[in-house]
Design an enzyme around this catalytic site. Structure first.
Site, PDB file in Angstrom:
ATOM      1  CG  HIS A 206      -0.184   0.301   2.515  1.00 48.73           C
ATOM      2  ND1 HIS A 206       0.555  -0.661   3.161  1.00 48.73           N
ATOM      3  CD2 HIS A 206      -0.056   1.422   3.248  1.00 48.73           C
ATOM      4  CE1 HIS A 206       1.098  -0.144   4.244  1.00 48.73           C
ATOM      5  NE2 HIS A 206       0.747   1.128   4.328  1.00 48.73           N
TER       6      HIS A 206
HETATM    7  N1  UDP Z   1      -3.351  -5.559   8.803  1.00 49.99           N
HETATM    8  C1  UDP Z   1      -4.650  -5.958   9.031  1.00 49.99           C
HETATM    9  N2  UDP Z   1      -5.433  -6.259   7.957  1.00 49.99           N
HETATM   10  C2  UDP Z   1      -4.987  -6.192   6.675  1.00 49.99           C
HETATM   11  C3  UDP Z   1      -3.647  -5.787   6.456  1.00 49.99           C
HETATM   12  C4  UDP Z   1      -2.861  -5.445   7.532  1.00 49.99           C
HETATM   13  O1  UDP Z   1      -5.080  -6.051  10.187  1.00 49.99           O
HETATM   14  O2  UDP Z   1      -5.750  -6.475   5.754  1.00 49.99           O
HETATM   15  C5  UDP Z   1      -2.504  -5.209   9.963  1.00 49.99           C
HETATM   16  C6  UDP Z   1      -1.136  -5.840   9.977  1.00 49.99           C
HETATM   17  O3  UDP Z   1      -1.196  -7.151  10.510  1.00 49.99           O
HETATM   18  C7  UDP Z   1      -0.364  -4.874  10.867  1.00 49.99           C
HETATM   19  C8  UDP Z   1      -0.965  -3.547  10.491  1.00 49.99           C
HETATM   20  O4  UDP Z   1      -2.238  -3.824   9.908  1.00 49.99           O
HETATM   21  O5  UDP Z   1      -0.642  -5.106  12.230  1.00 49.99           O
HETATM   22  C9  UDP Z   1      -0.098  -2.842   9.513  1.00 49.99           C
HETATM   23  O6  UDP Z   1      -0.745  -1.758   9.000  1.00 49.99           O
HETATM   24  P1  UDP Z   1      -0.335  -1.075   7.629  1.00 49.99           P
HETATM   25  O7  UDP Z   1       0.379  -2.042   6.794  1.00 49.99           O
HETATM   26  O8  UDP Z   1      -1.578  -0.452   7.094  1.00 49.99           O
HETATM   27  O9  UDP Z   1       0.595   0.121   8.089  1.00 49.99           O
HETATM   28  P2  UDP Z   1       2.144   0.224   8.402  1.00 49.99           P
HETATM   29  O10 UDP Z   1       2.490  -0.835   9.409  1.00 49.99           O
HETATM   30  O11 UDP Z   1       2.885   0.078   7.125  1.00 49.99           O
HETATM   31  O12 UDP Z   1       2.307   1.591   8.974  1.00 49.99           O
END
Ligand code: UDP
Length: 359
Positions: A206
């Site tokens: 994403h």
């Molecule tokens: N996650 C979730 N559902 C999804 C995809 C990701 O619950 O369909 C969780 C994932 O396990 C992690 C968090 O969302 O705990 C990560 O969020 P994201 O990738 O949106 O943001 P980032 O960590 O890159 O800031």
């Protein structure tokens, strides 16, 4: 003692879950503001329901806006709420627009700011998140860092001489995973159960630099499709921004896919998958916590310790042949004994330090 927590994006709901419980256990009053940055039910409501997060005391409507307008609208709407609530601290997480707006609002109103997941750096100033992190750290009164690398980054930037409290508490996502893993569960929205009956790759994508650049997005779609057909089936819960960009550019992802899933479903997928491919910050660590090899679809990562121990490899914008990289990674012996993310009590440490008022 009263804390106002400002959250608005998926990873922040997850990070705040263990902290809210710890605050509550120590009798600290928490008023939560949801900025509305993520507003789709599967990007927001599902976490409040599944993780039983305290319902926000205020919900703003600041989603679906250009970055500048979003931060501006958040600031406008946060200020009167902070003025009314008069907290001892404002608590923000991570590196999103909600983090930056919360930090600015608190600082302008002279309310001590607390940043959880402080000190992380990608050293890539083209990333919107990098700017948000640096500015938020600089405005904070208390910085809770997750790792040695984060501490080192702050020292390198001169934070040792600033009037700020810094405490390495470990990673709140480690706390969250441990608390919620026993409740992990499959849900039909993930797709047919047979998809998960043989080894599969759990993939998410994403990040701005991957989905906003049509060439990079096209390359990654081809690479993922190739892995799916030639190495191992890929399952991807598709982020709404990615889905939008795929449609806009007429790109077809041929992997098993579905809408974003809740945290308990993600944990279930992590338990059952053989491999993780992602550009998510959180998922890189969750792969490590669950002892799953991970390839990160980015040019750099903030979680450098995972690269050092060999649990994670980067697939950069210059690399080609993801399938080969995955095969190579799968045949590697990985040592998962690294304990640099704490012992699952980061949230309690945060609450205790805030209550005590000293580090
Ligand atoms: N996650 C979730 N559902 C999804 C995809 C990701 O619950 O369909 C969780 C994932 O396990 C992690 C968090 O969302 O705990 C990560 O969020 P994201 O990738 O949106 O943001 P980032 O960590 O890159 O800031």
């Amino acid at each position: 003692m009263k804390v106002v927590t400002i959250i608005g994006a998926r990873p922040q709901f997850i990070k705040s879950a263990p902290v809210s419980i710890a605050l509550q256990n120590l009798g600290i009053e928490e008023f939560t503001i949801h900025t509305g940055q993520h507003y789709d039910p599967e990007m927001s409501d599902v976490f409040f329901e599944e993780m039983r997060l305290p319902q926000p005391g205020a919900r703003l409507d600041c989603g679906n806006l250009d970055h500048t307008l979003m931060v501006g609208k958040m600031l406008l709407e946060l200020s009167p709420i902070l003025a009314r609530e008069q907290p001892d601290y404002v608590l923000v997480y991570g590196d999103t627009n909600s983090t930056l707006a919360g930090a600015l609002a608190a600082t302008k109103m002279m309310i001590p700011l607390v940043h959880v997941e402080a000190g992380l750096r990608s050293f890539n100033m083209d990333m919107p998140e990098e700017m948000n992190r640096i500015l938020t750290d600089r405005m904070s009164s208390v910085l809770f860092t997750p790792t040695n690398a984060a501490d080192q980054n702050l020292q390198n930037e001169g934070f040792g001489t600033f009037p700020v409290k810094i405490a390495q508490v470990g990673d709140v996502m480690f706390d969250a995973l441990h608390s919620f893993l026993p409740q992990s569960s499959y849900h039909p929205s993930m797709g047919e159960p047979h998809i998960f009956s043989t080894p599969f790759v759990l993939a998410t994508m994403h990040r701005f630099e991957n989905v906003n650049d049509p060439h990079r997005l096209k390359q990654l779609v081809q690479e993922l499709n190739n892995v799916h057909y030639n190495v191992m089936p890929v399952w991807m819960p598709v982020h709404p921004s990615t889905a939008k960009k795929l449609t806009e550019h007429g790109l077809v992802l041929k992997v098993h896919q579905g809408p974003p899933v809740g945290y308990l479903q993600m944990l279930w997928a992590l338990e059952h998958c053989a491999f993780v491919l992602t550009d998510s910050g959180g998922l890189q660590k969750e792969a490590f916590f669950m002892k799953r090899p991970c390839i990160t679809l980015r040019d750099e990562t903030e979680w450098v310790e995972l690269i050092e121990i060999g649990a994670n490899e980067l697939f950069t914008s210059k690399d080609t042949n993801l399938a080969k990289a995955l095969e190579r990674m799968a045949s590697k012996e990985i040592n998962y004994t690294f304990a640099g993310y704490g012992s699952g009590n980061a949230a309690l440490k945060i609450a205790e330090i805030l209550l005590k008022g000293s580090i």
